[in-house]
Each structure stands twice: as C-alpha cells, then as structure tokens.
Design a protein around this motif. Structure first.
Motif, PDB file in Angstrom:
ATOM      1  N   ILE A 189       6.647  -7.972   2.009  1.00  0.00           N
ATOM      2  CA  ILE A 189       8.063  -8.168   1.700  1.00  0.00           C
ATOM      3  C   ILE A 189       8.448  -9.607   2.019  1.00  0.00           C
ATOM      4  O   ILE A 189       8.122 -10.127   3.088  1.00  0.00           O
ATOM      5  CB  ILE A 189       8.939  -7.161   2.483  1.00  0.00           C
ATOM      6  N   CYS A 192       3.284   2.581   1.976  1.00  0.00           N
ATOM      7  CA  CYS A 192       3.420   3.395   3.190  1.00  0.00           C
ATOM      8  C   CYS A 192       4.854   3.886   3.399  1.00  0.00           C
ATOM      9  O   CYS A 192       5.086   4.728   4.257  1.00  0.00           O
ATOM     10  CB  CYS A 192       2.950   2.611   4.402  1.00  0.00           C
ATOM     11  N   GLU A 193       5.808   3.351   2.663  1.00  0.00           N
ATOM     12  CA  GLU A 193       7.217   3.791   2.660  1.00  0.00           C
ATOM     13  C   GLU A 193       7.963   3.510   3.960  1.00  0.00           C
ATOM     14  O   GLU A 193       9.023   4.088   4.197  1.00  0.00           O
ATOM     15  CB  GLU A 193       7.325   5.290   2.321  1.00  0.00           C
ATOM     16  N   ILE A 194       7.441   2.642   4.813  1.00  0.00           N
ATOM     17  CA  ILE A 194       8.151   2.318   6.061  1.00  0.00           C
ATOM     18  C   ILE A 194       9.456   1.588   5.741  1.00  0.00           C
ATOM     19  O   ILE A 194      10.499   1.859   6.340  1.00  0.00           O
ATOM     20  CB  ILE A 194       7.226   1.498   6.998  1.00  0.00           C
ATOM     21  N   ARG A 237      16.005  -8.646   8.526  1.00  0.00           N
ATOM     22  CA  ARG A 237      14.544  -8.879   8.518  1.00  0.00           C
ATOM     23  C   ARG A 237      13.725  -7.730   9.105  1.00  0.00           C
ATOM     24  O   ARG A 237      12.544  -7.901   9.373  1.00  0.00           O
ATOM     25  CB  ARG A 237      14.185 -10.181   9.247  1.00  0.00           C
ATOM     26  N   LEU A 238      14.318  -6.572   9.298  1.00  0.00           N
ATOM     27  CA  LEU A 238      13.553  -5.452   9.863  1.00  0.00           C
ATOM     28  C   LEU A 238      12.432  -5.020   8.911  1.00  0.00           C
ATOM     29  O   LEU A 238      11.304  -4.788   9.337  1.00  0.00           O
ATOM     30  CB  LEU A 238      14.491  -4.280  10.169  1.00  0.00           C
ATOM     31  N   LYS A 252       0.817  -1.215   0.000  1.00  0.00           N
ATOM     32  CA  LYS A 252       0.000   0.000   0.000  1.00  0.00           C
ATOM     33  C   LYS A 252       0.850   1.264   0.000  1.00  0.00           C
ATOM     34  O   LYS A 252       0.353   2.349   0.301  1.00  0.00           O
ATOM     35  CB  LYS A 252      -0.948   0.002   1.209  1.00  0.00           C
ATOM     36  N   GLU A 283      12.222   3.978   4.611  1.00  0.00           N
ATOM     37  CA  GLU A 283      12.758   4.837   5.662  1.00  0.00           C
ATOM     38  C   GLU A 283      13.616   4.070   6.661  1.00  0.00           C
ATOM     39  O   GLU A 283      14.635   4.574   7.117  1.00  0.00           O
ATOM     40  CB  GLU A 283      11.577   5.506   6.378  1.00  0.00           C
ATOM     41  N   PHE A 284      13.214   2.849   7.019  1.00  0.00           N
ATOM     42  CA  PHE A 284      13.827   2.181   8.171  1.00  0.00           C
ATOM     43  C   PHE A 284      14.856   1.121   7.823  1.00  0.00           C
ATOM     44  O   PHE A 284      15.433   0.535   8.725  1.00  0.00           O
ATOM     45  CB  PHE A 284      12.746   1.618   9.091  1.00  0.00           C
ATOM     46  N   GLU A 331      10.952  -6.807   6.647  1.00  0.00           N
ATOM     47  CA  GLU A 331       9.937  -7.863   6.562  1.00  0.00           C
ATOM     48  C   GLU A 331       8.979  -7.805   7.746  1.00  0.00           C
ATOM     49  O   GLU A 331       7.776  -8.006   7.597  1.00  0.00           O
ATOM     50  CB  GLU A 331      10.656  -9.218   6.514  1.00  0.00           C
ATOM     51  N   LEU A 332       9.526  -7.505   8.944  1.00  0.00           N
ATOM     52  CA  LEU A 332       8.689  -7.487  10.140  1.00  0.00           C
ATOM     53  C   LEU A 332       7.942  -6.172  10.306  1.00  0.00           C
ATOM     54  O   LEU A 332       6.826  -6.149  10.809  1.00  0.00           O
ATOM     55  CB  LEU A 332       9.552  -7.737  11.377  1.00  0.00           C
ATOM     56  N   LEU A 333       8.551  -5.061   9.896  1.00  0.00           N
ATOM     57  CA  LEU A 333       7.877  -3.766  10.041  1.00  0.00           C
ATOM     58  C   LEU A 333       6.755  -3.595   9.018  1.00  0.00           C
ATOM     59  O   LEU A 333       5.854  -2.802   9.231  1.00  0.00           O
ATOM     60  CB  LEU A 333       8.876  -2.624   9.876  1.00  0.00           C
ATOM     61  N   CYS A 334       6.813  -4.327   7.922  1.00  0.00           N
ATOM     62  CA  CYS A 334       5.831  -4.137   6.836  1.00  0.00           C
ATOM     63  C   CYS A 334       4.421  -4.448   7.334  1.00  0.00           C
ATOM     64  O   CYS A 334       4.142  -5.573   7.733  1.00  0.00           O
ATOM     65  CB  CYS A 334       6.170  -5.037   5.661  1.00  0.00           C
ATOM     66  N   PRO A 335       3.516  -3.472   7.335  1.00  0.00           N
ATOM     67  CA  PRO A 335       2.165  -3.744   7.828  1.00  0.00           C
ATOM     68  C   PRO A 335       1.350  -4.627   6.889  1.00  0.00           C
ATOM     69  O   PRO A 335       0.310  -5.131   7.288  1.00  0.00           O
ATOM     70  CB  PRO A 335       1.530  -2.353   7.923  1.00  0.00           C
TER      71      PRO A 335
END
Lengths: 284, 82
Positions: free
Chosen positions: B77, B28-30, B66-67, B26, B33-34, B69-73
C-alpha cells in the motif's frame, strides 16, 4: 503496467519481492515496521549489520533488508553478533530472529548477552511455534495447545522471554504485538539508539502453522485477538495475577543505564596496553 | 484558543491517494478489516498470483493515519499526500 512503489522499498532488496512469507504473516509487518524505524532514524544501512539465524523470522533481514546481513546457524545469531560488535563497535548491530532461535536453541546466548549488556538490538519475533519446520512445540507455545510434537496437549508453561531478559540485566526491554505498529516503530527507534543490550519481543501471528491449531486461520483473526488480549503494563501491575491469565502484557518493561560491554572492554584493554608500554620504557 | 483556530484555518485539507501494488498484494485482507473508516473493500479482481485484491471504495474519507500502510505485510500500500 507500472505499479506504485512504497518509499520503504529503498531499504529492501526489491528484485526478490514479493517475499516468501505466507499471506497475513506477521514477519512482513515486522519488515515494514523495521524499515520505517530505520527511515525515521535516518540511519545508513551501509553502517549496519543485521544478523539472523534459522527460521521464518530470520528471513526478515536476510535476504530482504538492504544492509550487510549475516545468516547464521540455528540459535547462534547473538553469538555471531557479539563477535561483530566487539570487532567493529562503530557499526549498529541488529539481530532479528525467531523465538525458537533466540529463546529456545540460543537461550543461553540471550541471557549472557543481556548480563554483559553488550550494545546489540535484539528483535525477537515470537510466533509461539516452530513454524518453518512444520509446527513443533517451542518454549513459547502456550499451555494446552496441540502441536505436531505434542499431539495430545502441551503441558509446559510458556517462557516469559521479555521478563527473563529484563531480569538478566538488559538496558532496554519492551514487548509489543504486530497490531501496535506505531508503538513498535517508536520502541525500535529507542532500542537502536540505546547504549547497551536492548530487546523487543514482538508477538506475531503465524496463520498457517500455529493459527490452524488454535482456530485462528487468518492474520485478521490473529490481529483481532492481539487487540483484545493486549493489556498495557501500567494496568497489568494493578490487576491480580489470575486475571492476567492468557493476556499479552505490552509496553516498556525496562529502561535503565548500565555500563556497556564493548566500551568497558576497550577501556580495560587500552589501560593494560598503556601499562605494558610504560614498563617497557622504564626497562629500556 | 485563537492560535488553534488559526492553525486549522490555515491548514489546507490534504487529499490522500491510496494505491495498491498488485504484484505484491497477497490478499490477506488486513487493510480491509483494520481501516478506521472502512475505506477498503474486497474486489472480484484477481492478480497474477490468483489473490483477490482489495479496492479503494471511498477515497476522500482517508485522513492519512497510515495504519493500512504500516500493517500491510507485503508493503504493497502506497499513501501519497496531494
């Protein structure tokens, strides 16, 4: 064209993906982290019951998580989950609900479940507002925020829910944000395996209904704020209270052993039944 | 010390492949950024729903933390080790 598939989709009802959460919403991250925790524990979703109430966060287990789910009335997920746990102590019962559900409308159920120390895992997704219904003030909304029901300013101080539950007698209490994903996975694993009431407050972002009122319009800005404002509990203990204003204290607040409710209840019931049987045998 | 150096010698440098599910993203660009190595960038490509998708710019820099992969809402990923 076939798309790549994440292994965590084994735990998700794939036919209804993509989910209905807004872009950048923290609820999706919580779903992601929860499936990872279940995968690490190698738990069978068939032997789990996920209970949720009403609100955006209640959509995390129901309908997306592939276990038995109970989507209950507003504020009552812990009451329903208590019933499930007493009748079926062999099942893992997990409650995932929002801050309005758990601390606002169902606040009494929360403190009494913690007092009884019943073996539930409650994950409260705290987005600091009633997001689904249009941004009304919640018990967890910080002071000084304009919401649709406090158009001038919110004058009430917010609830410190994790501290409340720890004081009420829960076995395991932690607070993390959606930025601390690795810590959150570990905390969820500990909470699910812990005997007794375990509670995790997950400070989450709501870019659409809360963020636009405080000037953080995207999930990225929220996560940056969490990264900046979060302070580990060991460091927070050393600081004076005025320096902790506006900071999010993260970490494990309580981890202790206390007698668990369902095992105690079944023990007492069994003792009574044995007593009555012995008396009947004496009479006959 | 010797054991440690031996371990690093024997450990093959794994290659991580990052893929993004275009149907789920979607925008969100998280992840952009991270990522600690800023591997992702924003592309001009729109998906079916009209979101700008992220694109993997420098793939061989990934160390598989894996940051993203885990942060993706959206759980969009997919990280695979080769």
């Amino acid at each position: 064209m076939s798309q790549p598939r994440n292994q965590m989709m084994n735990y998700i009802r794939e036919e209804i993906m993509p989910h209905r959460f807004c872009p950048g919403c923290g609820c999706g991250t919580v779903l992601n982290v929860f499936t990872n925790a279940i995968d690490n524990l190698k738990l069978d979703p068939v032997k789990m019951v996920c209970v949720s109430g009403i609100g955006c966060s209640a959509w995390i287990p129901s309908p997306y998580f592939k276990s038995d789910t109970l989507h209950t009335t507003h504020g009552r997920p812990i009451a329903f989950a208590t019933g499930v746990k007493v009748m079926r102590p062999d099942l893992k019962v997990v409650v995932i609900a929002g801050d309005g559900d758990v601390s606002g409308i169902g606040g009494n159920h929360l403190i009494h479940a913690a007092r009884r120390n019943i073996d539930l895992s409650v994950f409260m997704v705290n987005n600091m507002i009633y997001g689904m219904t249009g941004g009304q003030v919640a018990p967890t909304t910080p002071t000084g925020v304009k919401t649709s029901t406090t158009p001038h300013l919110n004058i009430e101080p917010p609830f410190q829910v994790a501290e409340l539950v720890a004081a009420a007698g829960a076995s395991y209490v932690a607070r993390w944000t959606t930025y601390h994903v690795f810590r959150l996975i570990k905390a969820m694993e500990e909470a699910i395996t812990k005997q007794g009431f375990s509670f995790i407050e997950i400070v989450s972002q709501c870019p659409d209904n809360y963020g636009r009122r405080i000037g953080l319009r995207t999930g990225v800005e929220f996560l940056k704020m969490f990264k900046k404002q979060a302070i580990p509990i060991d460091k927070a203990r050393e600081l004076p209270e005025e320096k902790l204003e506006g900071r999010i204290i993260v970490g494990k607040l309580r981890d202790r052993e206390r007698p668990e409710y369902t095992s105690e209840l079944h023990r007492v019931t069994k003792e009574q039944v044995d007593k009555i049987k012995a008396e009947q045998e004496k009479i006959s | 010390m010797q054991a440690g150096s031996k371990m690093t010698e024997n450990k093959p440098k794994s290659n991580w492949v990052i893929e993004i599910n275009e149907n789920l993203c979607k925008g969100c660009e998280i992840c952009i950024e991270f990522c600690p190595f800023t591997i992702f960038g924003k592309s001009d490509k729109l998906n079916r729903k009209g979101y700008y998708l992220p694109v993997v710019l420098i793939e061989n820099k990934c160390n598989g933390c894996r940051l993203c992969e885990l942060l993706c809402p959206e759980i969009a990923i997919v990280l695979t080790e080769e």
